[in-house]
Write a protein that holds these residues in place. Structure first.
Motif, PDB file in Angstrom:
ATOM      1  N   ALA A   1       0.811  -1.213   0.000  1.00  0.00           N
ATOM      2  CA  ALA A   1       0.000   0.000   0.000  1.00  0.00           C
ATOM      3  C   ALA A   1       0.847   1.267   0.000  1.00  0.00           C
ATOM      4  O   ALA A   1       0.323   2.369   0.054  1.00  0.00           O
ATOM      5  CB  ALA A   1      -0.921   0.013   1.220  1.00  0.00           C
ATOM      6  N   ALA A   2       2.180   1.119  -0.035  1.00  0.00           N
ATOM      7  CA  ALA A   2       3.051   2.283   0.028  1.00  0.00           C
ATOM      8  C   ALA A   2       2.984   3.076  -1.269  1.00  0.00           C
ATOM      9  O   ALA A   2       2.679   2.556  -2.325  1.00  0.00           O
ATOM     10  CB  ALA A   2       4.494   1.835   0.297  1.00  0.00           C
ATOM     11  N   ALA A   3       3.306   4.375  -1.172  1.00  0.00           N
ATOM     12  CA  ALA A   3       3.153   5.245  -2.326  1.00  0.00           C
ATOM     13  C   ALA A   3       4.482   5.742  -2.867  1.00  0.00           C
ATOM     14  O   ALA A   3       4.515   6.603  -3.723  1.00  0.00           O
ATOM     15  CB  ALA A   3       2.276   6.432  -1.948  1.00  0.00           C
ATOM     16  N   ALA A   4       5.609   5.226  -2.360  1.00  0.00           N
ATOM     17  CA  ALA A   4       6.910   5.699  -2.813  1.00  0.00           C
ATOM     18  C   ALA A   4       7.914   4.568  -2.680  1.00  0.00           C
ATOM     19  O   ALA A   4       7.653   3.555  -2.037  1.00  0.00           O
ATOM     20  CB  ALA A   4       7.351   6.904  -1.981  1.00  0.00           C
ATOM     21  N   ASP A   5       9.089   4.746  -3.339  1.00  0.00           N
ATOM     22  CA  ASP A   5      10.151   3.755  -3.248  1.00  0.00           C
ATOM     23  C   ASP A   5      11.086   4.096  -2.098  1.00  0.00           C
ATOM     24  O   ASP A   5      11.203   5.256  -1.689  1.00  0.00           O
ATOM     25  CB  ASP A   5      10.939   3.727  -4.554  1.00  0.00           C
ATOM     26  N   LEU A   6      11.780   3.073  -1.578  1.00  0.00           N
ATOM     27  CA  LEU A   6      12.783   3.321  -0.548  1.00  0.00           C
ATOM     28  C   LEU A   6      13.921   4.148  -1.125  1.00  0.00           C
ATOM     29  O   LEU A   6      14.392   3.902  -2.233  1.00  0.00           O
ATOM     30  CB  LEU A   6      13.327   1.999  -0.022  1.00  0.00           C
ATOM     31  N   MET A   7      14.371   5.110  -0.356  1.00  0.00           N
ATOM     32  CA  MET A   7      15.468   5.969  -0.788  1.00  0.00           C
ATOM     33  C   MET A   7      16.796   5.331  -0.399  1.00  0.00           C
ATOM     34  O   MET A   7      17.019   5.029   0.773  1.00  0.00           O
ATOM     35  CB  MET A   7      15.338   7.346  -0.132  1.00  0.00           C
ATOM     36  N   PRO A   8      17.707   5.094  -1.349  1.00  0.00           N
ATOM     37  CA  PRO A   8      19.019   4.557  -0.992  1.00  0.00           C
ATOM     38  C   PRO A   8      19.876   5.619  -0.312  1.00  0.00           C
ATOM     39  O   PRO A   8      19.575   6.810  -0.369  1.00  0.00           O
ATOM     40  CB  PRO A   8      19.602   4.154  -2.353  1.00  0.00           C
ATOM     41  N   GLY A   9      20.957   5.151   0.334  1.00  0.00           N
ATOM     42  CA  GLY A   9      21.867   6.065   0.991  1.00  0.00           C
ATOM     43  C   GLY A   9      21.839   5.912   2.497  1.00  0.00           C
ATOM     44  O   GLY A   9      21.275   4.954   3.039  1.00  0.00           O
ATOM     45  N   PRO A  10      22.417   6.856   3.228  1.00  0.00           N
ATOM     46  CA  PRO A  10      22.471   6.771   4.685  1.00  0.00           C
ATOM     47  C   PRO A  10      21.108   7.018   5.322  1.00  0.00           C
ATOM     48  O   PRO A  10      20.264   7.723   4.766  1.00  0.00           O
ATOM     49  CB  PRO A  10      23.475   7.859   5.073  1.00  0.00           C
ATOM     50  N   TYR A  11      20.912   6.436   6.503  1.00  0.00           N
ATOM     51  CA  TYR A  11      19.659   6.645   7.239  1.00  0.00           C
ATOM     52  C   TYR A  11      19.915   6.548   8.745  1.00  0.00           C
ATOM     53  O   TYR A  11      20.882   5.928   9.201  1.00  0.00           O
ATOM     54  CB  TYR A  11      18.589   5.628   6.820  1.00  0.00           C
ATOM     55  N   LEU A  12      19.015   7.173   9.494  1.00  0.00           N
ATOM     56  CA  LEU A  12      19.018   7.110  10.949  1.00  0.00           C
ATOM     57  C   LEU A  12      17.719   6.439  11.390  1.00  0.00           C
ATOM     58  O   LEU A  12      16.641   6.821  10.923  1.00  0.00           O
ATOM     59  CB  LEU A  12      19.124   8.504  11.561  1.00  0.00           C
ATOM     60  N   LYS A  13      17.818   5.468  12.267  1.00  0.00           N
ATOM     61  CA  LYS A  13      16.647   4.683  12.669  1.00  0.00           C
ATOM     62  C   LYS A  13      16.497   4.682  14.182  1.00  0.00           C
ATOM     63  O   LYS A  13      17.491   4.597  14.918  1.00  0.00           O
ATOM     64  CB  LYS A  13      16.788   3.240  12.176  1.00  0.00           C
ATOM     65  N   THR A  14      15.262   4.784  14.653  1.00  0.00           N
ATOM     66  CA  THR A  14      14.938   4.534  16.056  1.00  0.00           C
ATOM     67  C   THR A  14      13.970   3.366  16.101  1.00  0.00           C
ATOM     68  O   THR A  14      13.186   3.161  15.161  1.00  0.00           O
ATOM     69  CB  THR A  14      14.297   5.758  16.728  1.00  0.00           C
ATOM     70  N   TYR A  15      14.024   2.589  17.179  1.00  0.00           N
ATOM     71  CA  TYR A  15      13.160   1.416  17.253  1.00  0.00           C
ATOM     72  C   TYR A  15      12.749   1.134  18.690  1.00  0.00           C
ATOM     73  O   TYR A  15      13.370   1.581  19.660  1.00  0.00           O
ATOM     74  CB  TYR A  15      13.868   0.184  16.664  1.00  0.00           C
TER      75      TYR A  15
ATOM     76  N   VAL B   1      15.627 -11.765  10.191  1.00  0.00           N
ATOM     77  CA  VAL B   1      14.976 -11.279   8.970  1.00  0.00           C
ATOM     78  C   VAL B   1      14.330  -9.939   9.270  1.00  0.00           C
ATOM     79  O   VAL B   1      14.088  -9.589  10.429  1.00  0.00           O
ATOM     80  CB  VAL B   1      13.903 -12.259   8.449  1.00  0.00           C
ATOM     81  N   GLY B   2      14.026  -9.199   8.224  1.00  0.00           N
ATOM     82  CA  GLY B   2      13.381  -7.916   8.398  1.00  0.00           C
ATOM     83  C   GLY B   2      12.610  -7.507   7.160  1.00  0.00           C
ATOM     84  O   GLY B   2      12.690  -8.153   6.105  1.00  0.00           O
ATOM     85  N   ALA B   3      11.840  -6.451   7.294  1.00  0.00           N
ATOM     86  CA  ALA B   3      11.091  -5.875   6.180  1.00  0.00           C
ATOM     87  C   ALA B   3      11.115  -4.363   6.321  1.00  0.00           C
ATOM     88  O   ALA B   3      11.046  -3.831   7.424  1.00  0.00           O
ATOM     89  CB  ALA B   3       9.652  -6.392   6.165  1.00  0.00           C
ATOM     90  N   ALA B   4      11.230  -3.674   5.189  1.00  0.00           N
ATOM     91  CA  ALA B   4      11.241  -2.204   5.173  1.00  0.00           C
ATOM     92  C   ALA B   4      10.309  -1.720   4.076  1.00  0.00           C
ATOM     93  O   ALA B   4      10.289  -2.284   2.973  1.00  0.00           O
ATOM     94  CB  ALA B   4      12.654  -1.677   4.936  1.00  0.00           C
ATOM     95  N   MET B   5       9.546  -0.690   4.373  1.00  0.00           N
ATOM     96  CA  MET B   5       8.639  -0.120   3.385  1.00  0.00           C
ATOM     97  C   MET B   5       8.481   1.371   3.627  1.00  0.00           C
ATOM     98  O   MET B   5       8.492   1.825   4.765  1.00  0.00           O
ATOM     99  CB  MET B   5       7.274  -0.827   3.408  1.00  0.00           C
ATOM    100  N   PRO B   6       8.371   2.159   2.540  1.00  0.00           N
ATOM    101  CA  PRO B   6       8.267   3.616   2.685  1.00  0.00           C
ATOM    102  C   PRO B   6       6.921   4.024   3.269  1.00  0.00           C
ATOM    103  O   PRO B   6       5.906   3.358   3.087  1.00  0.00           O
ATOM    104  CB  PRO B   6       8.430   4.128   1.254  1.00  0.00           C
ATOM    105  N   LEU B   7       6.939   5.161   3.983  1.00  0.00           N
ATOM    106  CA  LEU B   7       5.727   5.746   4.547  1.00  0.00           C
ATOM    107  C   LEU B   7       5.628   7.198   4.088  1.00  0.00           C
ATOM    108  O   LEU B   7       6.488   8.011   4.423  1.00  0.00           O
ATOM    109  CB  LEU B   7       5.763   5.705   6.077  1.00  0.00           C
ATOM    110  N   PHE B   8       4.606   7.513   3.307  1.00  0.00           N
ATOM    111  CA  PHE B   8       4.306   8.887   2.882  1.00  0.00           C
ATOM    112  C   PHE B   8       5.310   9.451   1.889  1.00  0.00           C
ATOM    113  O   PHE B   8       4.941  10.153   0.965  1.00  0.00           O
ATOM    114  CB  PHE B   8       4.182   9.812   4.102  1.00  0.00           C
ATOM    115  N   SER B   9       6.609   9.199   2.107  1.00  0.00           N
ATOM    116  CA  SER B   9       7.629   9.657   1.167  1.00  0.00           C
ATOM    117  C   SER B   9       8.761   8.641   1.173  1.00  0.00           C
ATOM    118  O   SER B   9       8.808   7.749   2.028  1.00  0.00           O
ATOM    119  CB  SER B   9       8.165  11.041   1.568  1.00  0.00           C
TER     120      SER B   9
END
Length: 211
Positions: free
Chosen positions: A23-37, A168-176
Motif C-alpha cells: 500500500a506504500a506510495a513511494a520507493d525506498l530511498m538509498p543512501g544513509p539513514y538514521l533509525k529509532t526502534y 529477517v526484516g522488512a522495510a517499506m516507505p511511509l508517505f515519502s
C-alpha cells in the motif's frame, strides 16, 4: 525459546511487511539513514550450578534503541549495513536454584541491560516497494546476574557477552521515500562463560529517516 516460536514470529514480520508495503506510495530511498526502534526482548539463559545441574531462565521485557545505516541498490533488491545501540529491561523471575553452597533457598535473577553491534542485510523487493531481507551480524550484550542467598543478601555481577546474530526484516516507505517503517526479528548466540550460556531474541518496529 523454541525454534518453532521464533520461526513463527519471523514469518509474521515478513507477512506484515509485505501487506504494508503493497500500500506504500513511494520507493525506498538509498543512501544513509538514521533509525529509532522499540520492541520486545526475550532471552534464553542456561545456568549451570555448582553440582553440575542446570536451570533455564527466560528474561523478557521492553527494548528500545537507535541505529545508523546505509542502503544501496543491488540488482532487483538492496544491500545494507547498520550499527546500533540499544537497551532493554528484560528480567527473569527468581526460581529456586538447586545445588548452591548456601542451600535450596538460593535464588537467581538475570536482567538485560545494554547492547550494541553491527550487521549486514541483503534482500529483494515484494510488491515492488517492500524490501524483505536477511540479517547477519555480531552483537555485544550486557547481562546482569544477581545471586540471592538464603539470608536474602544479593550479589550482582555484569558480563558483556558477544556472538553472531541472524534474523529477517522488512522495510517499506511511509508517505515519502525518506521515511520508512522497519520490522525486524533477530536472534544472537553467545559464548558460555562461567556457567552462563545466554541467547538473545529481539523483535522490533522502527522508523528510519534517509538523508
Amino acid at each position: 525459546m523454541s525454534g518453532n516460536r521464533l520461526s513463527g514470529r519471523l514469518a509474521a514480520a515478513i507477512l506484515i511487511g509485505g501487506a504494508v508495503g503493497s500500500a506504500a506510495a513511494a520507493d525506498l530511498m538509498p543512501g544513509p539513514y538514521l533509525k529509532t526502534y522499540a520492541g520486545y526482548s526475550e532471552g534464553d539463559v542456561t545456568f549451570r550450578t555448582d553440582d553440575g545441574s542446570s536451570r533455564d531462565f527466560a528474561p523478557d521485557g521492553g527494548a528500545f534503541g537507535a541505529a545508523l545505516g546505509y542502503l544501496a541498490p543491488l540488482g532487483q533488491g538492496a544491500f545494507g549495513v547498520e550499527v546500533f545501540y540499544g537497551a532493554d529491561d528484560a528480567r527473569s523471575s527468581d526460581p529456586l536454584v538447586p545445588g548452591q553452597s548456601d542451600g535450596s533457598s538460593a535464588r537467581r535473577i538475570f536482567q538485560g541491560d545494554e547492547s550494541f553491534g553491527a550487521s549486514a542485510r541483503i534482500g529483494g523487493f515484494v510488491a515492488r516497494r517492500a524490501l524483505v531481507y536477511a540479517i547477519g551480524g555480531w552483537e555485544w550484550y550486557r547481562l546482569e546476574n544477581t545471586a540471592i542467598d538464603g539470608a536474602g543478601e544479593r550479589t550482582t555481577t555484569a558480563t558483556t557477552y558477544n556472538g553472531p546474530s541472524v534474523g529477517v526484516g522488512a522495510a517499506m516507505p511511509l508517505f515519502s521515500n525518506r521515511l520508512s517503517l522497519r520490522l525486524e526479528a533477530t536472534r544472537s548466540f553467545f559464548e558460555d562463560r562461567e556457567g552462563v550460556d545466554p541467547e538473545h531474541d529481539l523483535y522490533s518496529i522502527g522508523l528510519a529517516w534517509s538523508f
